[in-house]
Design an enzyme around this catalytic site. Structure first.
Site, PDB file in Angstrom:
ATOM      1  N   GLY A 129     115.793 104.052  82.688  1.00 41.16           N
ATOM      2  CA  GLY A 129     116.936 104.780  82.301  1.00 41.16           C
ATOM      3  C   GLY A 129     118.043 104.171  81.852  1.00 41.16           C
ATOM      4  O   GLY A 129     118.214 102.926  81.601  1.00 41.16           O
ATOM      5  N   HIS A 189     115.500  99.743  74.721  1.00 44.16           N
ATOM      6  CA  HIS A 189     114.509 100.739  75.172  1.00 44.16           C
ATOM      7  C   HIS A 189     114.090 101.293  73.949  1.00 44.16           C
ATOM      8  O   HIS A 189     112.727 101.597  73.676  1.00 44.16           O
ATOM      9  CB  HIS A 189     115.388 101.658  76.026  1.00 44.16           C
ATOM     10  N   GLN A 247     112.671  97.010  93.796  1.00 45.32           N
ATOM     11  CA  GLN A 247     113.123  95.798  92.914  1.00 45.32           C
ATOM     12  C   GLN A 247     114.304  95.318  93.205  1.00 45.32           C
ATOM     13  O   GLN A 247     114.954  94.276  92.559  1.00 45.32           O
ATOM     14  CB  GLN A 247     112.471  95.729  91.404  1.00 45.32           C
ATOM     15  N   GLY A 296     109.888  94.451  76.963  1.00 42.52           N
ATOM     16  CA  GLY A 296     110.844  93.670  76.136  1.00 42.52           C
ATOM     17  C   GLY A 296     110.758  92.313  76.421  1.00 42.52           C
ATOM     18  O   GLY A 296     110.726  91.899  77.593  1.00 42.52           O
ATOM     19  N   LYS A 314     113.310  90.451  76.604  1.00 41.91           N
ATOM     20  CA  LYS A 314     114.468  90.216  76.932  1.00 41.91           C
ATOM     21  C   LYS A 314     114.339  90.028  78.534  1.00 41.91           C
ATOM     22  O   LYS A 314     114.885  89.005  79.084  1.00 41.91           O
ATOM     23  CB  LYS A 314     115.251  91.778  76.915  1.00 41.91           C
ATOM     24  N   SER A 362     121.259  97.568  80.360  1.00 43.60           N
ATOM     25  CA  SER A 362     122.125  98.834  80.781  1.00 43.60           C
ATOM     26  C   SER A 362     123.111  98.182  81.602  1.00 43.60           C
ATOM     27  O   SER A 362     124.298  98.999  82.001  1.00 43.60           O
ATOM     28  CB  SER A 362     120.987  99.492  81.679  1.00 43.60           C
ATOM     29  N   ARG A 363     123.083  97.091  82.130  1.00 49.26           N
ATOM     30  CA  ARG A 363     124.024  96.083  83.029  1.00 49.26           C
ATOM     31  C   ARG A 363     125.381  96.038  82.134  1.00 49.26           C
ATOM     32  O   ARG A 363     126.364  95.751  82.802  1.00 49.26           O
ATOM     33  CB  ARG A 363     123.530  95.052  83.953  1.00 49.26           C
TER      34      ARG A 363
HETATM   35  P1  AMP Z   1     115.113  98.306  82.148  1.00 45.60           P
HETATM   36  O1  AMP Z   1     115.316  99.602  81.930  1.00 45.60           O
HETATM   37  O2  AMP Z   1     116.201  97.497  82.221  1.00 45.60           O
HETATM   38  O3  AMP Z   1     114.048  98.122  83.287  1.00 45.60           O
HETATM   39  O4  AMP Z   1     114.124  98.013  80.671  1.00 45.60           O
HETATM   40  C1  AMP Z   1     112.976  98.572  80.520  1.00 45.60           C
HETATM   41  C2  AMP Z   1     112.307  97.922  79.476  1.00 45.60           C
HETATM   42  O5  AMP Z   1     113.183  97.649  78.215  1.00 45.60           O
HETATM   43  C3  AMP Z   1     111.825  96.329  79.813  1.00 45.60           C
HETATM   44  O6  AMP Z   1     110.660  96.344  79.138  1.00 45.60           O
HETATM   45  C4  AMP Z   1     113.062  95.661  79.164  1.00 45.60           C
HETATM   46  O7  AMP Z   1     112.388  94.293  78.772  1.00 45.60           O
HETATM   47  C5  AMP Z   1     113.188  96.470  77.943  1.00 45.60           C
HETATM   48  N1  AMP Z   1     114.469  95.829  77.419  1.00 45.60           N
HETATM   49  C6  AMP Z   1     115.780  96.026  77.949  1.00 45.60           C
HETATM   50  N2  AMP Z   1     116.703  95.523  77.337  1.00 45.60           N
HETATM   51  C7  AMP Z   1     116.324  95.135  76.054  1.00 45.60           C
HETATM   52  C8  AMP Z   1     116.742  94.722  74.951  1.00 45.60           C
HETATM   53  N3  AMP Z   1     117.917  94.308  74.722  1.00 45.60           N
HETATM   54  N4  AMP Z   1     115.863  94.475  73.806  1.00 45.60           N
HETATM   55  C9  AMP Z   1     114.445  94.651  73.896  1.00 45.60           C
HETATM   56  N5  AMP Z   1     113.881  95.280  75.161  1.00 45.60           N
HETATM   57  C10 AMP Z   1     114.725  95.488  76.197  1.00 45.60           C
END
Ligand code: AMP
Length: 281
Positions: free
Chosen positions: A31, A37, A61, A147, A149, A186-187
């Site tokens: 989220g 995302h 995690q 991602g 990332k 998100s951070r």
């Molecule tokens: P998170 O909400 O941080 O767990 O991320 C959810 C998904 O979004 C994960 O597969 C991340 O790798 C992807 N994601 C987060 N930031 C980015 C970004 N800047 N570019 C592409 N994908 C991202």
């Protein structure tokens, strides 16, 4: 968009989507959605007939000293964004729904889970692979979108899918960046103005390694020391790791002769950020 708060609801909605012959894609998230995302959601929409997104801030995690309780949560805004993207299913379970008391079963990808972020965040990848396995079993998608990332996460998940024979295609999507180059996260919301400026050092260090590589340098140690010089000029940012590794195994690479992952993690104030680039000779 069907919002499912329980596992039975999510199973039923996914089953309905698949029953009508649709290829179902899953985008797992925690989220506080941003364009990174949403780029995954758009890729899923382009490659699948129906898209399920999960929003779950997964406690397993997070380490005991990490930011679980202050992790950004913006559920109503996230719902509006996903609705606009034409998402069919949103799975947003509570912690109790996913982890009722007493579980003793974990999914662990040994070896890979102790590398890169797994070294700095013990137990992190065990939490990731366990929740992703649970989501895969609940939603049963044909494809799941992650991602680039989080490159180490991607390697760990690909290995899990291979070793446990999940019949799910894993699709990696490119890193989305802010106009000045900072990888979206998100951070990033934790950063104050000053830290936001300093955070660009991650991207600069990767660019420096890339320049050396383009100029013909193939020795990983040389790329690392060039990148560390960039960090030395930003003393208020604490480097966690800067590594040159095989993108599949996450093993250290000494000479770059094939596709190689250059990954960085650093603390900007108390905020831990990651970024990476891929070198292709
Ligand atoms: P998170 O909400 O941080 O767990 O991320 C959810 C998904 O979004 C994960 O597969 C991340 O790798 C992807 N994601 C987060 N930031 C980015 C970004 N800047 N570019 C592409 N994908 C991202």
């Amino acid at each position: 968009m069907k919002i499912c708060l329980t596992i039975p609801e999510a199973r039923a909605a996914s089953r309905d989507a698949r029953a009508s012959g649709k290829r179902l894609g899953l985008v797992p998230t925690m989220g506080a959605l941003h364009e990174g995302h949403l780029s995954l959601v758009r890729a899923a929409n382009a490659q699948c007939d129906a898209v399920a997104v999960s929003i779950f801030v997964n406690p397993t995690q997070f380490g005991p000293t990490e930011d679980l309780s202050k992790y950004p949560r913006q559920f109503d805004r996230d719902c509006r964004l996903l609705e606009k993207e034409g998402v069919e299913i949103l799975f947003a379970p509570s912690v109790e729904e996913i982890y009722p008391n007493g579980e003793v079963t974990w999914v662990l990808v040994e070896g890979l889970s102790e590398k890169l972020d797994g070294r700095s965040r013990p137990g992190h990848f065990r939490g990731v692979t366990t929740i992703v396995s649970k989501l895969f079993h609940i939603i049963e998608p044909e494809a799941a979108f992650f991602g680039q990332k989080d490159a180490a996460q991607l390697a760990v998940i690909r290995r899990m899918v291979r070793d446990l024979n999940f019949s799910i295609e894993i699709i990696a999507c490119p890193i989305k960046r802010e106009p000045d180059g900072l990888a979206m996260s998100s951070r990033n919301a934790y950063l104050n103005r000053e830290e936001r400026g300093r955070a660009l050092v991650l991207q600069r260090s990767l660019q420096r390694a890339q320049q050396e590589f383009q100029a013909g340098e193939r020795n990983a140690a040389k790329l690392i020391s060039a990148a560390k010089e960039v960090f030395a000029r930003e003393p208020l940012v604490a480097l966690d790791y800067f590594e040159v590794v095989d993108p599949g195994t996450l093993d250290l690479v000494e000479r770059i002769s094939q596709k190689t992952l250059v990954a960085v993690a650093a603390y900007v104030g108390t905020t831990r950020l990651i970024d990476n680039t891929v070198l292709e000779p």
